[in-house]
Design a protein around this motif. Structure first.
Motif, PDB file in Angstrom:
ATOM      1  N   VAL A 142       2.656   4.879  -0.534  1.00  0.00           N
ATOM      2  CA  VAL A 142       2.490   6.196  -0.698  1.00  0.00           C
ATOM      3  C   VAL A 142       3.825   7.057  -0.984  1.00  0.00           C
ATOM      4  N   SER A 202      -5.742  10.727  -3.905  1.00  0.00           N
ATOM      5  CA  SER A 202      -4.629  10.515  -4.487  1.00  0.00           C
ATOM      6  C   SER A 202      -4.325  11.672  -5.453  1.00  0.00           C
ATOM      7  N   ASN A 260       0.928  -1.110  -0.127  1.00  0.00           N
ATOM      8  CA  ASN A 260      -0.014   0.014  -0.193  1.00  0.00           C
ATOM      9  C   ASN A 260       0.947   1.413   0.043  1.00  0.00           C
ATOM     10  N   LYS A 303      -0.013   5.595  -4.252  1.00  0.00           N
ATOM     11  CA  LYS A 303      -0.933   6.764  -4.023  1.00  0.00           C
ATOM     12  C   LYS A 303      -0.126   7.960  -4.118  1.00  0.00           C
ATOM     13  N   CYS A 304      -0.337   9.114  -4.238  1.00  0.00           N
ATOM     14  CA  CYS A 304       0.457  10.412  -4.355  1.00  0.00           C
ATOM     15  C   CYS A 304      -0.307  11.565  -3.798  1.00  0.00           C
ATOM     16  N   LYS A 311      -1.006   5.177 -10.917  1.00  0.00           N
ATOM     17  CA  LYS A 311      -2.066   4.390 -10.169  1.00  0.00           C
ATOM     18  C   LYS A 311      -2.279   2.873 -10.499  1.00  0.00           C
ATOM     19  N   THR A 351      -7.143   7.985   0.834  1.00  0.00           N
ATOM     20  CA  THR A 351      -7.823   7.181  -0.139  1.00  0.00           C
ATOM     21  C   THR A 351      -7.663   7.433  -1.570  1.00  0.00           C
ATOM     22  N   TRP A 352      -7.917   6.662  -2.162  1.00  0.00           N
ATOM     23  CA  TRP A 352      -7.574   6.569  -3.871  1.00  0.00           C
ATOM     24  C   TRP A 352      -8.265   7.934  -4.451  1.00  0.00           C
ATOM     25  N   SER A 384       0.247  10.857  -9.855  1.00  0.00           N
ATOM     26  CA  SER A 384      -0.845  10.341  -9.225  1.00  0.00           C
ATOM     27  C   SER A 384      -1.671   9.492 -10.297  1.00  0.00           C
TER      28      SER A 384
END
Length: 239
Positions: free
Chosen positions: A139, A226, A137, A185-186, A180, A222-223, A176
């Motif tokens: 980031v 992002s 997951n 995530k960014c 993806k 959350t997406w 982002s």
């Protein structure tokens, strides 16, 4: 106190500019949260506070990194080859000369600000792409600034820093989208006006409050969020 050797640590965060201010606070708080932490700075031998933390936390690694030098970035990537990174915090930054007014622009200084604040975070993210891709997951966090918001700009000036952070926000938005499919995530984060060497003595909050807030935003990202721009309280900032 040293961490318990039997404590299972799986998450890994890499923090640039980890020797002082917001970066150092990130290092300390993620260590206390049980993460493996890689703190990067230009001169590890002179990073006294990191040395103290290292004597107390065996899962802290301090590595040399000058984000503006391609060979330094390449050396870091080689050092971390095969190591997963769950969280990359692009924190290192440069304000440049303060109080520069219209008519007194210095192109060389402007380039330096853009180099550190905009170009370096993208190049470092590219260099550590495989590490992030293999993280759980993952980031990528980019410490931006509210002064990079064009809608929020009502006072003018600050040409170097404002433009570098506005450009950084654009980089984050593109990343982002591009990352993806890799599950990365960014996010661009405004840390608030913080009591640091850059923020100055009139700042409104300390590094602990800023970092705790940003950690909560990162943890709950959350997406749908992002590629967006938030402050340390989780409030969305207009571009």
């Amino acid at each position: 106190m040293k961490l318990n050797e039997g404590n299972q640590m799986t998450k890994h965060v890499l923090i640039t500019g980890g020797n002082r201010g917001i970066g150092r606070a990130f290092v300390e708080h993620y260590l206390k949260a049980g993460w493996n932490v890689t703190a990067c700075c230009r001169e590890p031998k002179r990073a006294v506070e990191l040395s103290i933390l290292k004597s107390n936390y065996e899962h802290l690694k301090v590595l040399e990194l000058d984000v503006s030098l391609s060979e330094s970035v390449a050396s870091l990537a080689q050092e971390l080859a095969g190591t997963s990174v769950e969280l990359l915090i692009n924190n290192a930054g440069y304000y440049g000369p303060k109080g520069v007014k219209f008519g007194n622009s210095d192109a060389s200084e402007w380039r330096k600000v853009i180099e550190v604040n905009t170009i370096a975070p993208l190049l470092l993210t590219e260099a550590l792409y495989r590490n992030l891709k293999h993280g759980s997951n993952p980031v990528a966090v980019f410490i931006s600034s509210k002064v990079g918001s064009m809608e929020d700009n009502t006072s003018g000036g600050g040409y170097y820093y404002r433009s570098s952070k506005a450009a950084l926000n654009s980089v984050v938005k593109s990343l982002s989208i591009d990352l993806k499919e890799d599950g990365i995530k960014c996010v661009a984060l405004h840390p608030g006006w913080v009591l640091t060497a850059m923020g100055g003595p009139k700042a409104l909050i300390d590094t602990d409050m800023s970092v705790k807030g940003m950690m909560a935003v990162i943890d709950e990202l959350t997406w749908e969020q992002s590629g967006e721009f938030y402050d340390y309280q989780g409030k969305e900032i207009p571009w």
